[in-house]
Motif scaffolding. Sequence first.
Motif, PDB file in Angstrom:
ATOM      1  N   GLY A 176       0.822  -1.212   0.000  1.00 15.70           N
ATOM      2  CA  GLY A 176       0.000   0.000   0.000  1.00 15.70           C
ATOM      3  C   GLY A 176       0.852   1.256   0.000  1.00 15.70           C
ATOM      4  O   GLY A 176       0.547   2.239  -0.684  1.00 15.70           O
ATOM      5  N   TYR A 177       1.947   1.253   0.762  1.00 16.31           N
ATOM      6  CA  TYR A 177       2.867   2.390   0.800  1.00 16.31           C
ATOM      7  C   TYR A 177       3.457   2.638  -0.591  1.00 16.31           C
ATOM      8  O   TYR A 177       3.507   3.783  -1.055  1.00 16.31           O
ATOM      9  CB  TYR A 177       3.985   2.118   1.812  1.00 16.31           C
ATOM     10  N   MET A 178       3.894   1.559  -1.258  1.00  9.64           N
ATOM     11  CA  MET A 178       4.487   1.717  -2.597  1.00  9.64           C
ATOM     12  C   MET A 178       3.460   2.257  -3.597  1.00  9.64           C
ATOM     13  O   MET A 178       3.782   3.109  -4.423  1.00  9.64           O
ATOM     14  CB  MET A 178       5.070   0.390  -3.088  1.00  9.64           C
ATOM     15  N   ILE A 179       2.232   1.766  -3.504  1.00 13.34           N
ATOM     16  CA  ILE A 179       1.173   2.270  -4.391  1.00 13.34           C
ATOM     17  C   ILE A 179       0.952   3.751  -4.128  1.00 13.34           C
ATOM     18  O   ILE A 179       0.884   4.560  -5.061  1.00 13.34           O
ATOM     19  CB  ILE A 179      -0.139   1.468  -4.199  1.00 13.34           C
ATOM     20  N   GLY A 180       0.830   4.120  -2.868  1.00 13.53           N
ATOM     21  CA  GLY A 180       0.639   5.527  -2.509  1.00 13.53           C
ATOM     22  C   GLY A 180       1.809   6.387  -2.939  1.00 13.53           C
ATOM     23  O   GLY A 180       1.629   7.509  -3.415  1.00 13.53           O
ATOM     24  N   ARG A 181       3.014   5.869  -2.808  1.00 12.18           N
ATOM     25  CA  ARG A 181       4.222   6.632  -3.174  1.00 12.18           C
ATOM     26  C   ARG A 181       4.280   6.894  -4.683  1.00 12.18           C
ATOM     27  O   ARG A 181       4.677   7.956  -5.128  1.00 12.18           O
ATOM     28  CB  ARG A 181       5.449   5.845  -2.714  1.00 12.18           C
ATOM     29  N   ARG A 182       3.881   5.889  -5.462  1.00  8.49           N
ATOM     30  CA  ARG A 182       3.979   6.014  -6.926  1.00  8.49           C
ATOM     31  C   ARG A 182       2.834   6.788  -7.551  1.00  8.49           C
ATOM     32  O   ARG A 182       3.048   7.580  -8.455  1.00  8.49           O
ATOM     33  CB  ARG A 182       4.043   4.631  -7.551  1.00  8.49           C
ATOM     34  N   VAL A 183       1.601   6.529  -7.113  1.00 12.36           N
ATOM     35  CA  VAL A 183       0.455   7.142  -7.790  1.00 12.36           C
ATOM     36  C   VAL A 183      -0.433   7.969  -6.870  1.00 12.36           C
ATOM     37  O   VAL A 183      -1.315   8.675  -7.346  1.00 12.36           O
ATOM     38  CB  VAL A 183      -0.422   6.079  -8.510  1.00 12.36           C
ATOM     39  N   ALA A 212       0.524   7.391   3.796  1.00 10.48           N
ATOM     40  CA  ALA A 212       1.931   7.553   4.160  1.00 10.48           C
ATOM     41  C   ALA A 212       2.801   7.602   2.909  1.00 10.48           C
ATOM     42  O   ALA A 212       3.714   8.425   2.802  1.00 10.48           O
ATOM     43  CB  ALA A 212       2.381   6.417   5.078  1.00 10.48           C
ATOM     44  N   GLY A 213       2.523   6.744   1.946  1.00  3.33           N
ATOM     45  CA  GLY A 213       3.275   6.761   0.687  1.00  3.33           C
ATOM     46  C   GLY A 213       3.015   8.021  -0.113  1.00  3.33           C
ATOM     47  O   GLY A 213       3.940   8.654  -0.626  1.00  3.33           O
ATOM     48  N   ALA A 214       1.747   8.406  -0.218  1.00  2.65           N
ATOM     49  CA  ALA A 214       1.384   9.603  -0.983  1.00  2.65           C
ATOM     50  C   ALA A 214       1.986  10.859  -0.370  1.00  2.65           C
ATOM     51  O   ALA A 214       2.333  11.792  -1.091  1.00  2.65           O
ATOM     52  CB  ALA A 214      -0.135   9.737  -1.070  1.00  2.65           C
ATOM     53  N   ASN A 215       2.132  10.875   0.951  1.00  7.53           N
ATOM     54  CA  ASN A 215       2.698  12.034   1.634  1.00  7.53           C
ATOM     55  C   ASN A 215       4.210  11.935   1.809  1.00  7.53           C
ATOM     56  O   ASN A 215       4.803  12.720   2.541  1.00  7.53           O
ATOM     57  CB  ASN A 215       2.005  12.233   2.982  1.00  7.53           C
ATOM     58  N   HIS A 216       4.812  10.960   1.151  1.00  7.95           N
ATOM     59  CA  HIS A 216       6.270  10.778   1.109  1.00  7.95           C
ATOM     60  C   HIS A 216       6.903  10.652   2.491  1.00  7.95           C
ATOM     61  O   HIS A 216       7.974  11.213   2.747  1.00  7.95           O
ATOM     62  CB  HIS A 216       6.931  11.894   0.312  1.00  7.95           C
ATOM     63  N   MET A 217       6.232   9.921   3.374  1.00  8.39           N
ATOM     64  CA  MET A 217       6.833   9.607   4.665  1.00  8.39           C
ATOM     65  C   MET A 217       8.072   8.769   4.373  1.00  8.39           C
ATOM     66  O   MET A 217       8.024   7.871   3.530  1.00  8.39           O
ATOM     67  CB  MET A 217       5.847   8.816   5.524  1.00  8.39           C
ATOM     68  N   PHE A 237       8.592   4.569   8.210  1.00  9.80           N
ATOM     69  CA  PHE A 237       7.311   3.896   7.974  1.00  9.80           C
ATOM     70  C   PHE A 237       7.426   2.414   8.312  1.00  9.80           C
ATOM     71  O   PHE A 237       6.573   1.851   8.991  1.00  9.80           O
ATOM     72  CB  PHE A 237       6.874   4.064   6.507  1.00  9.80           C
ATOM     73  N   MET A 238       8.484   1.782   7.848  1.00  7.08           N
ATOM     74  CA  MET A 238       8.653   0.340   8.045  1.00  7.08           C
ATOM     75  C   MET A 238       8.731  -0.022   9.521  1.00  7.08           C
ATOM     76  O   MET A 238       8.115  -0.990   9.968  1.00  7.08           O
ATOM     77  CB  MET A 238       9.900  -0.142   7.297  1.00  7.08           C
ATOM     78  N   ILE A 239       9.465   0.761  10.299  1.00 10.50           N
ATOM     79  CA  ILE A 239       9.597   0.467  11.734  1.00 10.50           C
ATOM     80  C   ILE A 239       8.235   0.534  12.423  1.00 10.50           C
ATOM     81  O   ILE A 239       7.837  -0.397  13.124  1.00 10.50           O
ATOM     82  CB  ILE A 239      10.586   1.450  12.400  1.00 10.50           C
TER      83      ILE A 239
END
Length: 195
Positions: free
Chosen positions: A48-55, A106-111, A116-118
């Motif tokens: 989900g983080y990767m999806i949010g980060r990319r798109v 979190a991904g979309a907001n570039h955390m 994030f992982m921790i």
Amino acid sequence: MLESMGLPLPAETLIISASVYCAATHRLDIRWVALAAVMGAVIGDNIGYMIGRRVGLPLLQKYGSRIKLTPQRLLLGRFLFRHHGSGIVFFGRFIALLRVFVALLAGANHMPWPRFMIFNALGGLCWAGGYATGAYYLGRKVTEVSGPASIGLGIAVAAGLVASAVFLRRNEQRLTAQALREAEAENAAGGTQAA
């Protein structure tokens, strides 16, 4: 895993049902059920983080105005995740609606991913592991306790969401101004370094 990726599915119910099944029949080992629940939660959130980060951010910038996400509110979201993302990711795991979207946001907001992982892993361990082992050891008592506990937890979560919404509404301008100052300072520092 699918719920943590952003699909609204009943993960808590599945974890509790599998754990109670373990306690009642002893056909499954609770350690494997808890491990599967924790791993599914952590892996799903990372996807989900990767999806949010990319798109995520481009979609929010393009369509966010339809749900009142102005550019200032998007900046505020990045500010909040930068300063409070650890708590949002950890505690968001325990709130059903937020749990579905927290990794995407979190991904979309570039955390930063390491942070994030921790907190994703800690939240997944406490949430999925706690539900699995708690349901297992309480066994059949869960059905007796779950009704009143669910009502109490639902009221507490609703009160928390209302308090958060009131706080954000009252402080949105102040927090947005602070986020703008921080963004301008970063841009100025970036311009100075580039020169």
